[in-house]
Design a protein around this motif. Structure first.
Motif, PDB file in Angstrom:
ATOM      1  N   ALA A 192       7.401  -6.534 -12.684  1.00  0.00           N
ATOM      2  CA  ALA A 192       6.257  -5.864 -13.305  1.00  0.00           C
ATOM      3  C   ALA A 192       4.958  -6.529 -12.863  1.00  0.00           C
ATOM      4  O   ALA A 192       4.847  -7.754 -12.811  1.00  0.00           O
ATOM      5  CB  ALA A 192       6.382  -5.910 -14.821  1.00  0.00           C
ATOM      6  N   LYS A 193       3.980  -5.690 -12.518  1.00  0.00           N
ATOM      7  CA  LYS A 193       2.714  -6.245 -12.054  1.00  0.00           C
ATOM      8  C   LYS A 193       1.588  -5.260 -12.323  1.00  0.00           C
ATOM      9  O   LYS A 193       1.813  -4.087 -12.633  1.00  0.00           O
ATOM     10  CB  LYS A 193       2.773  -6.587 -10.565  1.00  0.00           C
ATOM     11  CG  LYS A 193       2.786  -5.388  -9.634  1.00  0.00           C
ATOM     12  CD  LYS A 193       2.716  -5.846  -8.183  1.00  0.00           C
ATOM     13  CE  LYS A 193       2.636  -4.661  -7.230  1.00  0.00           C
ATOM     14  NZ  LYS A 193       2.522  -5.105  -5.821  1.00  0.00           N
ATOM     15  N   LEU A 194       0.362  -5.756 -12.197  1.00  0.00           N
ATOM     16  CA  LEU A 194      -0.844  -4.967 -12.413  1.00  0.00           C
ATOM     17  C   LEU A 194      -1.834  -5.274 -11.303  1.00  0.00           C
ATOM     18  O   LEU A 194      -2.129  -6.438 -11.033  1.00  0.00           O
ATOM     19  CB  LEU A 194      -1.464  -5.285 -13.780  1.00  0.00           C
ATOM     20  CG  LEU A 194      -2.857  -4.702 -14.062  1.00  0.00           C
ATOM     21  CD1 LEU A 194      -2.804  -3.185 -14.107  1.00  0.00           C
ATOM     22  CD2 LEU A 194      -3.430  -5.264 -15.360  1.00  0.00           C
ATOM     23  N   GLU A 195      -2.336  -4.215 -10.651  1.00  0.00           N
ATOM     24  CA  GLU A 195      -3.370  -4.336  -9.621  1.00  0.00           C
ATOM     25  C   GLU A 195      -4.571  -3.529 -10.075  1.00  0.00           C
ATOM     26  O   GLU A 195      -4.449  -2.343 -10.411  1.00  0.00           O
ATOM     27  CB  GLU A 195      -2.862  -3.810  -8.277  1.00  0.00           C
ATOM     28  CG  GLU A 195      -1.682  -4.579  -7.693  1.00  0.00           C
ATOM     29  CD  GLU A 195      -2.088  -5.909  -7.106  1.00  0.00           C
ATOM     30  OE1 GLU A 195      -3.304  -6.107  -6.889  1.00  0.00           O
ATOM     31  OE2 GLU A 195      -1.203  -6.747  -6.858  1.00  0.00           O
ATOM     32  N   VAL A 196      -5.743  -4.156 -10.086  1.00  0.00           N
ATOM     33  CA  VAL A 196      -6.952  -3.509 -10.594  1.00  0.00           C
ATOM     34  C   VAL A 196      -8.069  -3.685  -9.578  1.00  0.00           C
ATOM     35  O   VAL A 196      -8.254  -4.773  -9.021  1.00  0.00           O
ATOM     36  CB  VAL A 196      -7.372  -4.120 -11.950  1.00  0.00           C
ATOM     37  CG1 VAL A 196      -8.659  -3.467 -12.443  1.00  0.00           C
ATOM     38  CG2 VAL A 196      -6.280  -3.943 -12.988  1.00  0.00           C
ATOM     39  N   ASN A 197      -8.812  -2.580  -9.322  1.00  0.00           N
ATOM     40  CA  ASN A 197     -10.065  -2.680  -8.581  1.00  0.00           C
ATOM     41  C   ASN A 197     -11.143  -1.921  -9.345  1.00  0.00           C
ATOM     42  O   ASN A 197     -10.981  -1.628 -10.537  1.00  0.00           O
ATOM     43  CB  ASN A 197      -9.897  -2.156  -7.149  1.00  0.00           C
ATOM     44  CG  ASN A 197      -9.360  -0.730  -7.108  1.00  0.00           C
ATOM     45  OD1 ASN A 197      -9.672   0.078  -7.992  1.00  0.00           O
ATOM     46  ND2 ASN A 197      -8.550  -0.416  -6.108  1.00  0.00           N
ATOM     47  N   GLU A 198     -12.236  -1.580  -8.679  1.00  0.00           N
ATOM     48  CA  GLU A 198     -13.367  -1.000  -9.394  1.00  0.00           C
ATOM     49  C   GLU A 198     -13.062   0.382  -9.966  1.00  0.00           C
ATOM     50  O   GLU A 198     -13.566   0.754 -11.040  1.00  0.00           O
ATOM     51  CB  GLU A 198     -14.584  -0.895  -8.460  1.00  0.00           C
ATOM     52  CG  GLU A 198     -15.176  -2.224  -8.042  1.00  0.00           C
ATOM     53  CD  GLU A 198     -14.364  -2.901  -6.943  1.00  0.00           C
ATOM     54  OE1 GLU A 198     -13.388  -2.266  -6.468  1.00  0.00           O
ATOM     55  OE2 GLU A 198     -14.678  -4.034  -6.582  1.00  0.00           O
ATOM     56  N   VAL A 199     -12.250   1.167  -9.299  1.00  0.00           N
ATOM     57  CA  VAL A 199     -12.053   2.567  -9.714  1.00  0.00           C
ATOM     58  C   VAL A 199     -10.596   2.905  -9.979  1.00  0.00           C
ATOM     59  O   VAL A 199     -10.312   4.007 -10.454  1.00  0.00           O
ATOM     60  CB  VAL A 199     -12.616   3.523  -8.629  1.00  0.00           C
ATOM     61  CG1 VAL A 199     -14.123   3.393  -8.537  1.00  0.00           C
ATOM     62  CG2 VAL A 199     -11.972   3.266  -7.278  1.00  0.00           C
ATOM     63  N   HIS A 200      -9.674   2.018  -9.676  1.00  0.00           N
ATOM     64  CA  HIS A 200      -8.252   2.331  -9.805  1.00  0.00           C
ATOM     65  C   HIS A 200      -7.525   1.200 -10.527  1.00  0.00           C
ATOM     66  O   HIS A 200      -7.976   0.049 -10.528  1.00  0.00           O
ATOM     67  CB  HIS A 200      -7.597   2.542  -8.432  1.00  0.00           C
ATOM     68  CG  HIS A 200      -8.125   3.713  -7.679  1.00  0.00           C
ATOM     69  ND1 HIS A 200      -8.245   3.736  -6.299  1.00  0.00           N
ATOM     70  CD2 HIS A 200      -8.585   4.918  -8.109  1.00  0.00           C
ATOM     71  CE1 HIS A 200      -8.733   4.894  -5.922  1.00  0.00           C
ATOM     72  NE2 HIS A 200      -8.955   5.627  -6.997  1.00  0.00           N
ATOM     73  N   ALA A 201      -6.390   1.558 -11.095  1.00  0.00           N
ATOM     74  CA  ALA A 201      -5.454   0.571 -11.658  1.00  0.00           C
ATOM     75  C   ALA A 201      -4.049   1.024 -11.291  1.00  0.00           C
ATOM     76  O   ALA A 201      -3.709   2.215 -11.413  1.00  0.00           O
ATOM     77  CB  ALA A 201      -5.608   0.465 -13.166  1.00  0.00           C
TER      78      ALA A 201
END
Length: 355
Positions: A96-105
């Motif tokens: 399980a992981k989470l990737e976040v940027n300015e406009v997406h997750a």
């Protein structure tokens, strides 16, 4: 069955390479809604999904099964999904992981279920943007049927809220799918405890080891999800989530904590059951050894006695050579002595509570 079933690219493969899925089957389901309207397409082509994206609508695309690389590339172009995310979607078995940027997750979670009395985990991936949610779930079981039922109701919260609330609902649904699995494991533990207390057999050890293995594998999949949900509710840089949605995520985090604590507790109970079995086995061995020791001790004096009289020295050669051999009651006397010694020792052992 593999301990940790994982699909991966060949070593040295270029990052973002999508291998074609062999014998893969998938389906696409689209829902686009506003507070006053709902458009639903149970079976839709990947290329047609883009036409439903509007700033005023919440669009949810769900892909169930194993999509091929062409479908993933089409969805990538429509929703601006990074090629590395596509590789993670195609190569299942990730932590399980989470990737976040300015406009997406981008979120990867695990959905546990039972198959042939064994726990298997399906990989669920969520891609969240401003007005769009794209979800991917492996396997044939669609876990979001009840979510669709709620969206179809005009008065539901989904119709009044944004895409972040939909993403929360999907995450909460995935997390809550673990509760029936954990409850089934609890029932298995209770059955094993009853068997262990009634009749601790050797076959129970295999069942206990199998249960402990299931608990460890499930813990490995579900433990990281607690950190993912915690990060979602605490990350202030994730502007896609409204503050009122984070409140719901706190409740989801409580569910994650509850599940992981239950898994830890059940694993400790299973370990204690194994210790109980080993203690019972040691106790039974000690009981057997005590009985054998008592029997051996009982026969030591008679063995000595018959060994002495088995020398058969002629009493005619000397008055000191076993005068009992010439006695008409010598044989009877020996038996009386043997029975008396053994009876006396038994009485002594009983008084000492050795037997």
């Amino acid at each position: 069955m593999k301990l940790f079933p994982t699909a991966y690219s060949e070593p040295g493969t270029k990052p973002g390479t999508l291998a074609d899925v062999k014998n893969g089957h998938y389906s696409l389901h689209m829902m686009s809604y506003t507070p006053a309207s709902l458009t639903e397409r149970p079976e839709i082509e990947p290329a047609a999904c883009y036409s439903f994206i509007k700033d005023s609508d919440i669009t949810w695309i769900h892909v169930q099964g194993a999509p091929d690389s062409a479908t993933l590339r089409t969805l990538s172009q429509a929703f601006d999904i990074h090629e590395l995310y596509l590789e993670d979607i195609l190569n299942t078995g990730h932590r399980a992981k989470l990737e976040v940027n300015e406009v997406h997750a981008f979120v990867i979670l695990s959905l546990p279920r039972f198959e042939n009395k064994q726990i298997v985990t399906e990989q669920v991936c969520l891609f969240l943007s401003d007005h769009t949610v794209v979800s991917f779930c492996t396997g044939e079981l669609d876990p979001f049927l009840l979510v669709r039922e709620r969206i179809r109701k005009p008065t539901s919260k989904h119709r009044q809220r944004g895409g972040d609330y939909l993403a929360y609902t999907l995450i909460d649904t995935i997390v809550d799918h673990a509760f029936p699995v954990v409850e089934t494991l609890a029932e298995d533990i209770q059955v094993l405890e009853d068997k262990l207390l009634e009749k601790p057999e050797k076959a129970i050890v295999q069942e206990i080891y199998f249960l402990m293995r299931q608990l460890l594998l499930l813990r490995r999949r579900l433990w990281p999800q607690r950190d993912i949900v915690s990060q979602l509710q605490r990350d202030d840089n994730l502007e896609l989530l409204a503050d009122d949605t984070r409140i719901y995520l706190r409740d989801c985090y409580d569910h994650c904590v509850n599940i992981t604590e239950l898994l830890e507790t059940y694993h400790e109970i299973a370990s204690g059951m194994l210790d109980i079995y080993l203690s019972n086995a040691t106790h039974r061995l000690n009981e057997v050894m005590r009985v054998l020791t008592v029997i051996s001790v009982l026969f030591i004096p008679p063995t000595f006695l018959v060994g002495v009289y088995g020398m058969n020295f002629d009493p005619g050669a000397s008055s000191l050579n076993m005068p009992e051999l010439a006695s008409p009651y010598g044989y009877l006397f020996v038996w009386i002595a043997i029975v008396g010694m053994m009876g006396g020792m038994l009485i002594y052992f009983r008084k000492k509570r050795w037997f």
